[in-house]
Design a protein around this motif. Structure first.
Motif, short mmCIF file in Angstrom:
data_model
loop_
_atom_site.label_atom_id
_atom_site.label_comp_id
_atom_site.label_asym_id
_atom_site.label_seq_id
_atom_site.Cartn_x
_atom_site.Cartn_y
_atom_site.Cartn_z
N ILE A 164 -14.53 6.98 -0.21
CA ILE A 164 -13.80 8.29 -0.04
C ILE A 164 -12.87 8.34 1.09
CG2 ILE A 164 -14.35 10.78 0.24
CD1 ILE A 164 -16.44 10.38 -1.53
N ILE A 165 -13.59 7.80 2.23
CA ILE A 165 -12.88 7.43 3.39
C ILE A 165 -11.47 6.93 3.38
CG2 ILE A 165 -12.85 6.86 6.16
CD1 ILE A 165 -15.74 8.08 5.99
N LEU A 166 -11.81 5.59 2.74
CA LEU A 166 -10.58 4.70 2.32
C LEU A 166 -9.48 5.44 1.48
CD1 LEU A 166 -9.85 1.72 2.91
CD2 LEU A 166 -10.94 1.44 0.51
N ILE A 167 -9.85 6.28 0.60
CA ILE A 167 -8.78 6.99 -0.31
C ILE A 167 -8.11 7.71 0.35
CG2 ILE A 167 -8.61 8.41 -2.24
CD1 ILE A 167 -10.72 6.71 -3.61
N LEU A 168 -8.82 8.90 1.49
CA LEU A 168 -8.19 9.68 2.01
C LEU A 168 -7.06 8.99 2.90
CD1 LEU A 168 -11.01 12.11 2.96
CD2 LEU A 168 -9.03 12.52 1.44
N PHE A 169 -7.57 7.96 3.79
CA PHE A 169 -6.76 7.45 4.89
C PHE A 169 -5.79 6.47 4.60
CE2 PHE A 169 -10.04 9.90 6.96
CZ PHE A 169 -9.30 10.74 7.45
N PHE A 170 -5.73 5.92 3.41
CA PHE A 170 -4.93 4.70 2.69
C PHE A 170 -3.69 5.19 2.55
CE2 PHE A 170 -2.93 1.88 -0.44
CZ PHE A 170 -3.39 0.65 -0.01
N PRO A 171 -2.54 4.67 3.16
CA PRO A 171 -1.32 5.35 2.88
C PRO A 171 -0.77 5.22 1.37
CG PRO A 171 -1.01 3.17 4.36
CD PRO A 171 -2.44 3.45 3.91
N ILE A 172 -0.19 6.28 0.95
CA ILE A 172 0.48 6.34 -0.26
C ILE A 172 2.05 6.08 -0.06
CG2 ILE A 172 1.01 7.99 -2.21
CD1 ILE A 172 -1.41 9.54 -1.09
N ARG A 173 2.52 4.99 -0.84
CA ARG A 173 3.92 4.72 -0.97
C ARG A 173 4.68 5.67 -1.91
NH1 ARG A 173 6.74 -1.09 -1.20
NH2 ARG A 173 8.61 -0.25 -2.16
N ILE A 174 5.69 6.59 -0.95
CA ILE A 174 6.41 7.53 -2.00
C ILE A 174 7.90 6.96 -1.88
CG2 ILE A 174 7.19 9.95 -1.86
CD1 ILE A 174 4.59 10.66 -0.67
N GLU A 175 8.78 7.05 -3.04
CA GLU A 175 10.12 6.59 -2.82
C GLU A 175 10.82 7.98 -3.41
OE1 GLU A 175 13.37 3.63 -4.53
OE2 GLU A 175 11.28 3.29 -4.90
N ALA A 176 11.72 8.37 -2.58
CA ALA A 176 12.38 9.32 -3.01
C ALA A 176 14.16 9.11 -3.40
CB ALA A 176 12.70 10.72 -2.19
N ARG A 177 14.75 9.41 -4.13
CA ARG A 177 16.11 9.25 -4.76
C ARG A 177 16.68 10.41 -4.85
NH1 ARG A 177 15.14 4.22 -8.85
NH2 ARG A 177 13.96 3.14 -7.51
N ALA A 178 18.01 10.62 -4.10
CA ALA A 178 18.54 11.84 -4.56
C ALA A 178 20.09 11.51 -4.49
CB ALA A 178 18.37 12.88 -3.58
N SER A 179 20.70 12.40 -5.40
CA SER A 179 22.42 12.11 -5.39
C SER A 179 22.86 13.59 -5.61
CB SER A 179 22.65 11.06 -6.36
OG SER A 179 22.50 11.59 -7.77
N PHE A 180 24.07 13.43 -5.01
CA PHE A 180 24.75 14.84 -5.20
C PHE A 180 26.32 14.77 -5.05
CE2 PHE A 180 26.49 18.97 -2.94
CZ PHE A 180 25.72 19.85 -4.11
N ASN A 181 26.95 15.35 -6.07
CA ASN A 181 28.42 15.56 -6.36
C ASN A 181 28.66 17.12 -5.68
OD1 ASN A 181 30.91 15.79 -7.14
ND2 ASN A 181 30.52 14.67 -8.90
N VAL A 182 29.57 16.72 -4.35
CA VAL A 182 29.98 18.08 -3.72
C VAL A 182 30.83 18.84 -4.75
CG1 VAL A 182 30.96 18.70 -1.87
CG2 VAL A 182 29.37 16.83 -1.73
N LEU A 183 31.94 18.08 -5.39
CA LEU A 183 33.00 18.73 -5.98
C LEU A 183 32.46 19.46 -7.15
CD1 LEU A 183 35.80 16.04 -5.75
CD2 LEU A 183 35.52 17.99 -4.48
#
Length: 189
Positions: free
Chosen positions: A11-30
């Motif tokens: 339980i302690i290992l799951i709570l403090f084990f780092p989770i790898r999160i990837e975020a991708r975003a794109s935006f067309n300003v025009l």
């Protein structure tokens, strides 16, 4: 040996084990449209398209027929902004890459604007590198000299523990309630 002692360890290992999160975003300003995706350990968790109209953000899931509207002045938007700040403080940045495609129709003006944006992004990345020295960062630019285009994309990879996520969620709820009460007192409610 007592194997029941392994349960709190896991339980302690799951709570403090780092989770790898990837975020991708794109935006067309025009066109004022974009998309974002969130991946946990490489598995797609969420992918949505969004449009900005006046002071509203309209989102639509990848295969969903209905869309959702969010007002920027809404209490839920305040909660998301506070949550993003809390998560930013607790996460460890591993990678940050910025991609952009820029063109204003004139080759000279496109090159000058591209150079200005490139130097601004590199200055920002340098200051960020001072606080996160182990992160990999980069800027990739494409200049469309004879077209009018303005597109930006970001790819970020970070790690955060489950404990920090739960803590950020609870703290965001408390801070949102405090700020909304303060806004009601200011507005005379």
């Amino acid at each position: 040996m007592n194997f029941y002692l392994l349960i709190p360890f896991f339980i302690i290992l799951i709570l403090f084990f780092p989770i790898r999160i990837e975020a991708r975003a794109s935006f067309n300003v025009l066109e004022r449209t974009g998309a974002f995706g969130i991946f946990v350990f490489g598995i797609k968790v969420d992918y949505e398209q969004f449009w900005i109209e006046n002071k509203k953000i309209i989102t639509k899931k990848d295969n969903d027929l209905e869309s959702h509207e969010f007002s920027i002045d809404n209490k839920n938007f305040l909660y998301l902004r506070i949550l993003a700040l809390q998560i930013k403080d607790k996460s460890r940045l591993k990678e940050l890459f910025v991609f952009y495609n820029l063109g204003v129709g004139d080759a000279y003006k496109s090159a000058m604007l591209g150079g200005y944006i490139n130097s601004s992004l590199l200055t920002f990345m340098t200051s960020l590198k001072n606080t996160k020295p182990t992160a990999s960062m980069g800027v990739y630019d494409t200049i469309s000299y004879n077209q009018k285009v303005c597109q930006f994309a970001i790819r970020a990879l970070m790690t955060i523990s489950l404990f920090d996520v739960v803590y950020s969620l609870l703290r965001s709820v408390i801070l949102t309630k405090k700020k909304s009460k303060k806004c009601l007192k200011v507005n005379g409610g």
